[in-house]
Write a protein that holds these residues in place. Sequence first.
Motif, PDB file in Angstrom:
ATOM      1  N   CYS A 180      35.448  63.850 -25.411  1.00 48.96           N
ATOM      2  CA  CYS A 180      34.695  63.441 -26.605  1.00 48.96           C
ATOM      3  C   CYS A 180      34.698  64.533 -27.681  1.00 48.96           C
ATOM      4  O   CYS A 180      34.733  64.234 -28.875  1.00 48.96           O
ATOM      5  N   ILE A 181      34.668  65.790 -27.257  1.00 53.16           N
ATOM      6  CA  ILE A 181      34.715  66.905 -28.210  1.00 53.16           C
ATOM      7  C   ILE A 181      36.031  66.874 -28.986  1.00 53.16           C
ATOM      8  O   ILE A 181      36.068  66.941 -30.217  1.00 53.16           O
ATOM      9  N   HIS A 182      37.142  66.743 -28.249  1.00 54.55           N
ATOM     10  CA  HIS A 182      38.460  66.868 -28.869  1.00 54.55           C
ATOM     11  C   HIS A 182      38.874  65.624 -29.659  1.00 54.55           C
ATOM     12  O   HIS A 182      39.682  65.735 -30.587  1.00 54.55           O
ATOM     13  N   GLY A 221      36.728  63.935 -31.395  1.00 51.58           N
ATOM     14  CA  GLY A 221      35.844  63.883 -32.555  1.00 51.58           C
ATOM     15  C   GLY A 221      35.064  62.593 -32.670  1.00 51.58           C
ATOM     16  O   GLY A 221      34.781  62.123 -33.772  1.00 51.58           O
ATOM     17  N   THR A 234      32.042  61.963 -32.296  1.00 52.15           N
ATOM     18  CA  THR A 234      30.727  62.053 -32.945  1.00 52.15           C
ATOM     19  C   THR A 234      30.818  61.993 -34.464  1.00 52.15           C
ATOM     20  O   THR A 234      29.797  61.861 -35.140  1.00 52.15           O
ATOM     21  N   SER A 235      32.024  62.093 -35.004  1.00 53.18           N
ATOM     22  CA  SER A 235      32.183  62.087 -36.473  1.00 53.18           C
ATOM     23  C   SER A 235      31.770  60.760 -37.098  1.00 53.18           C
ATOM     24  O   SER A 235      31.499  60.692 -38.294  1.00 53.18           O
ATOM     25  N   ARG A 270      24.747  62.969 -34.710  1.00 52.04           N
ATOM     26  CA  ARG A 270      25.971  63.732 -34.452  1.00 52.04           C
ATOM     27  C   ARG A 270      25.638  65.144 -33.986  1.00 52.04           C
ATOM     28  O   ARG A 270      26.226  65.645 -33.026  1.00 52.04           O
ATOM     29  N   LYS A 271      24.667  65.783 -34.632  1.00 51.67           N
ATOM     30  CA  LYS A 271      24.278  67.146 -34.251  1.00 51.67           C
ATOM     31  C   LYS A 271      23.750  67.174 -32.825  1.00 51.67           C
ATOM     32  O   LYS A 271      24.074  68.080 -32.049  1.00 51.67           O
ATOM     33  N   ASN A 294      26.730  66.535 -30.371  1.00 46.71           N
ATOM     34  CA  ASN A 294      27.608  67.707 -30.363  1.00 46.71           C
ATOM     35  C   ASN A 294      26.997  68.839 -29.550  1.00 46.71           C
ATOM     36  O   ASN A 294      27.691  69.552 -28.815  1.00 46.71           O
ATOM     37  N   PHE A 348      27.494  67.852 -25.864  1.00 50.93           N
ATOM     38  CA  PHE A 348      28.894  67.955 -25.450  1.00 50.93           C
ATOM     39  C   PHE A 348      29.352  69.407 -25.366  1.00 50.93           C
ATOM     40  O   PHE A 348      30.159  69.766 -24.496  1.00 50.93           O
ATOM     41  N   ASN A 349      28.846  70.248 -26.259  1.00 49.21           N
ATOM     42  CA  ASN A 349      29.271  71.647 -26.288  1.00 49.21           C
ATOM     43  C   ASN A 349      28.727  72.476 -25.124  1.00 49.21           C
ATOM     44  O   ASN A 349      29.062  73.657 -24.982  1.00 49.21           O
ATOM     45  N   TYR A 392      18.827  74.522 -30.302  1.00 48.17           N
ATOM     46  CA  TYR A 392      19.621  73.817 -31.307  1.00 48.17           C
ATOM     47  C   TYR A 392      18.822  73.345 -32.520  1.00 48.17           C
ATOM     48  O   TYR A 392      19.413  72.962 -33.526  1.00 48.17           O
TER      49      TYR A 392
END
Length: 325
Positions: free
Chosen positions: A26-28, A30, A32-33, A40-41, A44, A47-48, A225
Amino acid sequence: MSNEAEINQQSNVDVMKFILSLMVVCIHTGVTSIMPADIRKFFNAIFNLAVPTFFVYSGYFFACKGNLIKKDKLIKYLKHIVKLYILWSAISLPICIQVYIGNGYSIQECLLNYSSGFFILGQHPYSWQLWYLWSLIFIGIILYIFELLKLGDKVEILLCFAFFLIFSEISTSSEVYVIRIMCGNCAGIGYFATGMLLRKINFYSKNNNYYYHFLGGVIIFLLTYYVFESHSILWNVGRIITVACIAFLTLNIPMIKIKNRFSLWLRNTSEWIYLTHLVFLYIFDKFVCLGNFKMTCLIIFIEISLALLLNNSLSEKKKVFQMLL
């Protein structure tokens, strides 16, 4: 903690690793864009946490009883990671060449960029996930130096955390791209040390008050966060505490009762997804016009389908999978 307990712990960790590997996808991609800014924040941020949690698990299962580090085990571990890094870097080479040529690079520029990616950045175009292996090699070298110096477990753990804060600060403050990426990769040592520390103290809640640790992890996550300044010292410490809580919970809550073969399949499939998903991302980016959400779903579907088709080989790491994972 007894050997029997450690074996029983694998099922929870294997399930969690499988989930984390999907988060990396999901990170790669994108995905959440397409979400509103606040949502999204939040996603992210979740996921991070995936790769830092991988580091914690690696540190936990690497550490030994008594002395945290055993030189013979460390050397064997390093050899395996170096082999994987070289192999997957070679597998990614054709894609790198295509990307470099597409960007109009000369042969000399291609070689320079690939060498820089291999030795310094730990990643290449569409093989960004390899930085994890690069970081493990760096961590292994640092731990080997610690062993030569005979510093002792407590000093080694403290130094790892000190390096983490230093590398994190440099990664954030430096205006040089190469230094930012390299130091960011090196900062993985703090999460690895967190796993080693969990193993060292054998932190096990006899009263099973897991909800306290869950609540503490949630509070630290929200503070990290939404309150602390991004990439500040408190932010970095908050991330370590958050992933430590995640690892602690999965290592100590009652184990999910699944068959050992399925647990092994989850474990090896998570590695397979982590290492191969960017190949499919490259193919879809180059040849298929899909939205981020559809592409994410399709990559996950293909990866799981392949893993199911290769069930026997993946579960037992047969044939080629002995080299690839």
